[in-house]
Design a protein around this motif. Structure first.
Motif, PDB file in Angstrom:
ATOM      1  N   SER A 104      18.970 -13.007  68.780  1.00  0.00           N
ATOM      2  CA  SER A 104      18.172 -12.724  67.595  1.00  0.00           C
ATOM      3  C   SER A 104      19.031 -12.913  66.361  1.00  0.00           C
ATOM      4  CB  SER A 104      17.603 -11.302  67.647  1.00  0.00           C
ATOM      5  OG  SER A 104      16.881 -11.005  66.472  1.00  0.00           O
ATOM      6  N   ALA A 139      15.499  -7.859  75.412  1.00  0.00           N
ATOM      7  CA  ALA A 139      16.927  -8.102  75.205  1.00  0.00           C
ATOM      8  C   ALA A 139      17.686  -8.069  76.522  1.00  0.00           C
ATOM      9  CB  ALA A 139      17.489  -7.070  74.229  1.00  0.00           C
ATOM     10  N   ILE A 154      17.454  -2.328  65.797  1.00  0.00           N
ATOM     11  CA  ILE A 154      17.628  -3.430  66.739  1.00  0.00           C
ATOM     12  C   ILE A 154      18.351  -2.880  67.962  1.00  0.00           C
ATOM     13  CG2 ILE A 154      17.701  -5.244  64.985  1.00  0.00           C
ATOM     14  CD1 ILE A 154      20.730  -5.292  65.340  1.00  0.00           C
ATOM     15  N   TYR A 157      20.966  -9.387  71.754  1.00  0.00           N
ATOM     16  CA  TYR A 157      20.343  -8.525  70.754  1.00  0.00           C
ATOM     17  C   TYR A 157      18.852  -8.806  70.720  1.00  0.00           C
ATOM     18  CZ  TYR A 157      25.001  -7.398  68.985  1.00  0.00           C
ATOM     19  OH  TYR A 157      26.283  -6.947  68.856  1.00  0.00           O
ATOM     20  N   SER A 158      18.093  -7.746  70.430  1.00  0.00           N
ATOM     21  CA  SER A 158      16.649  -7.876  70.311  1.00  0.00           C
ATOM     22  C   SER A 158      16.287  -8.148  68.864  1.00  0.00           C
ATOM     23  CB  SER A 158      15.966  -6.583  70.770  1.00  0.00           C
ATOM     24  OG  SER A 158      16.222  -5.524  69.847  1.00  0.00           O
ATOM     25  N   GLY A 159      15.027  -8.486  68.646  1.00  0.00           N
ATOM     26  CA  GLY A 159      14.539  -8.591  67.292  1.00  0.00           C
ATOM     27  C   GLY A 159      14.376  -7.211  66.673  1.00  0.00           C
ATOM     28  N   GLU A 199      14.922 -11.097  57.477  1.00  0.00           N
ATOM     29  CA  GLU A 199      14.546 -12.037  58.528  1.00  0.00           C
ATOM     30  C   GLU A 199      14.667 -13.464  57.983  1.00  0.00           C
ATOM     31  OE1 GLU A 199      10.703 -10.970  59.849  1.00  0.00           O
ATOM     32  OE2 GLU A 199      11.386  -9.242  61.029  1.00  0.00           O
ATOM     33  N   GLU A 230      11.154  -4.387  72.982  1.00  0.00           N
ATOM     34  CA  GLU A 230      12.293  -5.144  72.488  1.00  0.00           C
ATOM     35  C   GLU A 230      13.514  -4.939  73.373  1.00  0.00           C
ATOM     36  OE1 GLU A 230      12.273  -7.271  70.195  1.00  0.00           O
ATOM     37  OE2 GLU A 230      10.270  -6.964  69.394  1.00  0.00           O
TER      38      GLU A 230
END
Length: 715
Positions: free
Chosen positions: A275, A172, A201, A184-186, A245, A168
């Motif tokens: 994200s 990102a 995250i 931002y990552s998941g 989510e 992740e």
């Protein structure tokens, strides 16, 4: 006592005599009837009053229930609005915290020669912000340079996993490099000590110097801590907040301390670069308070009930008068509209009996309404010779399931004086208030004047066609005189020569050789007379009026009728006429006389276009090409074309080419092309023109092809 008259406005009492006689009062025969009427009126009045009170009670109960329901709905909407505002405030707090942390992360030292300074500042930042659990400093190639981890929470795991290309954090950073900004990552799950775990995250910030990425700063957030430190302090006891989510999966949750009987939900989207994240806030609330709402509803309902009583009483008093007034107005309006119509209206029931006629229909047929209404077949306005036919047609139209044609049908009616006239009938079903079919309503239009106008237009058009043909022959008078002068001069010459041969001295016989010469001269005279007769016959066949009927006519027959006249002008102008007929061409379904006029007009126009002053046949070849061919593969149309190699048509002339009485020649009438287009369009075809390469103009028109005859069956 005289009995009162029964009715709505009957008097309520009878005036007694001024001086009644002494003794017992005499009985009246009308008294029992009067008392019965009074009792009936009292019963009706009581029933009306009770009906009003029942209606009032139902209205009050309904208003009370509606007030309570509206108050409850209002309370629910207020709770939902407060929850929406709290959710929006919580989302704004989270966004502000992330933005503030991003600004502090930008100020971390990024000098590769001072890793200790970076480490100190990173530890100090992690101690102040518990939502941050890890900071990493990576090179432009994403190699780990230094990292720091919070002392509040130990994160087990290896750097190899985070350095994987598809981790992740790496995804990102790739996104951050692309957008040249924080990404931002998941969310992903991180196991913790003690068998628990947390959702994390990563935020990757590119370190840009002079427009080039020199490295990356990766910050890891724990979602649960972010909720606990940022949102939970302002959270009410009946609320719970969570990160979810987009599909509704919960990632982190701060539960409510007290729950109610009804649950309300509000969601806010955190639009993080790379994200998106959903913040969800749930709230519990007790059932709406009923007692205060009932009191408010009672006061409101009683006020409305008092006003409603007055309205109902006034309306009951005036309703009858208004209804009578409206009915009188409606009847007067309908009568005025009926009298102003010029279209005849006729209504029939399901048995074909006339139930209504309007004045326009009576004036149309000359019978009064009393003479028509109630009549059935045969009707008085039907012609006697058509009565049987109309009776059968009426039975078919009145049969169950039959539908009259929407376009109407034409018929012939008879007036009272016996005169016949054409009408157009349009019928529609009569449907009553219960939706039942009760008959047919017909609209009748007198179209006799229209038919006379159409006949006059047709006659005028025929006369115009004949006039155009005569004008054409008049314009060709010089050609005809030139063409007839030659055979007449030859006949005169041969006649004088014969007389000279026969003129011998008295008593002397004519020689045998002279007789042979006289016989030869007489034969030449006969040939020249036949030639002059053919010229005159071709003109006569063209000019004479024939019946305007459409029939299958071969293209060769059409050309044979006009070519003798065409060649007269062609020989004078030195024009060569070329005729081309496609083999196997079907016959055209047309009016022969009118199409011959079209061909003659187009060919004459073509030769006049080639007759340019100062340019003779020695300078260029003048050629007129007449052609007949199949217009398409289906053989549905026959196309005729007339082409010349003249100077063409000027653009300013082309715009008014088909305008009646427009001409560019001093001796022209300006009707030729206009009549040609009218004739072609009456046949369903199309007349068009275009340029002919390298020089000239071509006119093309189409006619419908005659259907091929059915093959004979073998015996």
């Amino acid at each position: 006592m005289a009995p009162a008259t029964a009715g709505t406005h009957a008097s309520r009492a009878v005036t007694p005599p001024t001086s009644p006689p002494p003794g017992p009062r005499p009985s009246s025969a009308g008294a029992p009837g009067l008392r019965g009427i009074r009792l009936l009126r009292r019963a009706l009045g009581a029933w009306r009053r009770w009906s009003l009170w029942v209606l009032l009670g139902a209205l009050v109960a309904g208003m009370l229930a509606l007030q309570v329901w509206l108050a409850g709905r209002y309370e629910i909407s207020q709770v939902q609005d407060r929850l929406e505002r709290d959710a929006a405030d919580a989302a704004a707090d989270v966004q502000a915290t992330l933005a503030r942390n991003l600004q502090e992360l930008r100020h971390l030292p990024s000098d590769a020669n001072a890793p200790l300074a970076w480490q100190g500042r990173a530890d100090e930042l992690l101690s102040r912000h518990r939502e941050l659990v890890r900071l990493e400093w990576r090179s432009a190639g994403l190699q780990l340079q230094a990292h720091a981890q919070t002392s509040w929470q130990h994160l087990p795991g290896s750097d190899d996993t985070r350095n994987a290309a598809h981790s992740e954090a790496m995804l990102a950073c790739s996104n951050a490099r692309r957008i040249m900004g924080a990404a931002y990552s998941g969310s992903y799950f991180q196991p913790l000590e003690g068998g628990t775990g947390a959702e994390l995250i990563d935020m990757c910030l590119p370190l840009v110097q002079a427009g080039q990425v020199r490295g990356f700063l990766v910050a890891t957030y724990m979602l649960q801590t972010l909720l606990s430190n940022i949102v939970a302090p302002q959270l009410q006891r009946t609320r719970e907040v969570s990160f979810t989510e987009p599909d509704g999966t919960r990632l982190a949750l701060v539960a409510a301390q007290r729950r109610g009987s009804r649950k309300f939900t509000a969601q806010q989207l955190l639009d993080l670069p790379g994200s998106p994240l959903m913040l969800r806030m749930d709230g519990w609330h007790a059932a709406p308070s009923v007692f205060p709402n009932i009191l408010t509803a009672l006061v409101t309902a009683m006020s409305i009930a008092l006003v409603s009583v007055l309205v109902v009483l006034v309306r009951d008093m005036r309703r009858r008068l208004r209804a009578e007034h409206d009915l009188a107005d409606a009847l007067a309006f309908a009568k005025a509209m009926e009298d102003s119509l010029v279209t005849g209206l006729r209504a029939r029931d399901l048995q074909g009996r006339i139930s209504y006629v309007n004045p326009a229909f009576c004036a149309m047929v000359g019978f009064s309404a009393a003479e028509i209404i109630g009549q059935t077949a045969p009707l008085p306005y039907w012609p006697p010779e058509c009565a049987e036919e109309y009776t059968q047609r009426q039975k078919q139209r009145l049969a169950p399931g039959s539908t009259p044609p929407a376009e109407g049908y034409e018929s012939v009616f008879m007036r009272k004086d016996g005169t016949r006239f054409s009408v157009m009938v349009y019928e529609a079903a009569l449907i009553n208030a219960q939706g039942q079919h009760t008959g047919w309503m017909g609209s009748i239009l007198d179209i006799s004047e229209q038919r006379r106008a159409e006949e006059l237009s047709r006659t005028t058009h025929e006369r115009l066609q004949a006039t155009a043909r005569l004008a054409t022959v008049g314009e060709m008078a010089s050609l005809l005189s030139h063409e007839l002068n030659q055979p007449l001069a030859a006949i005169a010459s041969y006649a004088h020569g014969s007389l000279n041969l026969l003129d011998s001295p008295p008593g002397q016989a004519v020689a045998e050789a002279d007789l042979q010469d006289v016989r030869l001269a007489v034969q030449r005279i006969a040939l020249q007379a036949e030639r002059a007769g053919r010229v005159i016959k071709s003109v006569h066949d063209f000019v004479r009026r024939r019946a305007h009927t459409r029939a299958a006519v071969a293209a060769q027959d059409l050309f044979d009728a006009v070519l003798p006249i065409i060649r007269l002008q062609a020989r004078k102008l030195g024009v060569q006429v070329q005729l081309h007929i496609q083999p196997g061409l079907p016959a055209a379904l047309c009016d022969r006389t009118m199409v011959e006029q079209v061909l003659l007009n187009l060919t004459r126009n073509a030769m006049q276009a080639m007759d340019e002053p100062g340019q003779g046949p020695t300078q260029r070849l003048l050629e007129l090409t007449v052609q007949a061919r199949i217009d398409n593969a289906a053989q549905a149309w026959v196309a005729f074309s007339v082409a010349d190699n003249g100077s063409g048509i000027a653009p300013e002339v082309m715009q008014q080419l088909f305008t009646p009485f427009y001409t560019t020649r001093a001796e022209g009438m300006g009707l030729g092309l206009s009549l040609c287009r009218t004739v072609v369009e009456q046949h369903g075809g199309h007349l068009s023109h275009g340029a002919r390469l390298p020089r000239g103009t071509v006119f093309t028109f189409t006619l419908p092809a005659a259907p091929a005859p059915a093959p004979a069956l073998a015996p």
